[in-house]
Design a protein around this motif. Structure first.
Motif, short mmCIF file in Angstrom:
data_model
loop_
_atom_site.label_atom_id
_atom_site.label_comp_id
_atom_site.label_asym_id
_atom_site.label_seq_id
_atom_site.Cartn_x
_atom_site.Cartn_y
_atom_site.Cartn_z
N PRO A 1 -2.85 -2.98 -9.93
CA PRO A 1 -2.77 -2.50 -8.55
C PRO A 1 -3.19 -3.59 -7.57
O PRO A 1 -4.02 -4.45 -7.87
CB PRO A 1 -3.71 -1.32 -8.50
N LEU A 2 -2.58 -3.49 -6.40
CA LEU A 2 -2.81 -4.49 -5.36
C LEU A 2 -3.16 -3.75 -4.07
O LEU A 2 -2.48 -2.79 -3.70
CB LEU A 2 -1.54 -5.33 -5.19
N ILE A 3 -4.22 -4.16 -3.39
CA ILE A 3 -4.60 -3.52 -2.12
C ILE A 3 -4.10 -4.41 -0.98
O ILE A 3 -4.40 -5.61 -0.93
CB ILE A 3 -6.13 -3.34 -2.03
N ARG B 1 -3.75 -4.73 3.30
CA ARG B 1 -4.30 -4.26 4.58
C ARG B 1 -3.16 -4.24 5.59
O ARG B 1 -2.43 -5.23 5.74
CB ARG B 1 -5.42 -5.19 5.05
N HIS C 1 -5.53 -0.21 8.05
CA HIS C 1 -5.57 0.74 6.95
C HIS C 1 -5.35 0.00 5.64
O HIS C 1 -4.66 -1.01 5.61
CB HIS C 1 -4.49 1.82 7.13
N ARG C 2 -5.88 0.57 4.59
CA ARG C 2 -5.64 0.01 3.25
C ARG C 2 -4.53 0.79 2.59
O ARG C 2 -4.41 2.00 2.74
CB ARG C 2 -6.91 0.11 2.41
N LEU C 3 -3.75 0.06 1.82
CA LEU C 3 -2.64 0.65 1.10
C LEU C 3 -2.63 0.06 -0.30
O LEU C 3 -2.62 -1.16 -0.45
CB LEU C 3 -1.33 0.32 1.84
N THR C 4 -2.63 0.91 -1.32
CA THR C 4 -2.61 0.43 -2.70
C THR C 4 -1.19 0.53 -3.24
O THR C 4 -0.56 1.58 -3.15
CB THR C 4 -3.57 1.28 -3.58
N ASN D 1 -4.48 -9.98 -3.60
CA ASN D 1 -5.22 -8.77 -3.24
C ASN D 1 -5.83 -8.95 -1.84
O ASN D 1 -6.41 -9.99 -1.54
CB ASN D 1 -6.32 -8.52 -4.29
N GLY D 2 -5.68 -7.95 -0.97
CA GLY D 2 -6.23 -8.02 0.38
C GLY D 2 -5.32 -8.68 1.39
O GLY D 2 -5.74 -8.95 2.53
#
Length: 168
Positions: free
Chosen positions: A2-4, A6, A14-17, A69-70
């Motif tokens: 999984p990758l988060i 922004r 907002h964060r989105l996975t 990530n991020g």
């Protein structure tokens, strides 16, 4: 893995996975629509805050340089473009004839061709009669019938001016 991501937009960050770097931009937009109720058609995702580098829907996050990530994406919401309705056609007026114009002048603009008696339009009864006669003849009255005979030209050859009388 999984990758988060922004997502920064008008309502904040907002964060989105997502599943990973192989996720397409179109799939990211679908997740934004599901979680934030922003229609896909209104979304513009960019890599820069100014929105100059709009991301292609078919590209993956890795291809777009956003596989870490991020990673930050910038969301702008475009107003849905509604087709502008065409203006209604203008009504076609019946052709205006000289007779119609003469009737309007004679009536002083009064409806139904009511005669004005000469007061509102400034025409004498003789002028009104001349216009009425011209309108009755045909629909192409002559200048003389509408405004009277032309004034004699001062330098008309048929009547030379009396220069001696003018200078005396």
């Amino acid at each position: 893995m999984p990758l988060i991501l922004r997502i920064r937009g008008a309502s904040g960050t907002h964060r989105l996975t997502v599943e990973g770097g192989a996720t397409t931009i179109a799939a990211v937009k679908a997740l934004i629509e599901a979680q934030k109720a922003v229609p896909v058609a209104a979304q513009r995702l960019a890599k820069d805050p100014q929105g100059l580098t709009i991301l292609d829907d078919a590209a993956t996050l890795e291809e777009s340089g956003l596989g870490a990530n991020g990673s930050m994406l910038y969301l702008t919401e475009a107003e849905p473009e509604e087709p502008v309705p065409a203006p209604p056609p203008l009504p076609v007026a019946p052709p205006r004839t000289m007779a119609t114009a003469g009737e309007r002048v004679m009536s002083g603009g009064a409806p139904n061709g009511a005669m004005s008696g000469g007061a509102p339009n400034g025409l004498s009864p003789e002028d009104e009669a001349a216009i009425a006669a011209a309108m009755a003849e045909d629909d192409a009255p002559t200048r003389e019938a509408l405004v009277g005979p032309a004034a004699p030209d001062f330098m008309d050859d048929s009547a030379p001016p009396d220069l001696e009388g003018l200078l005396a």
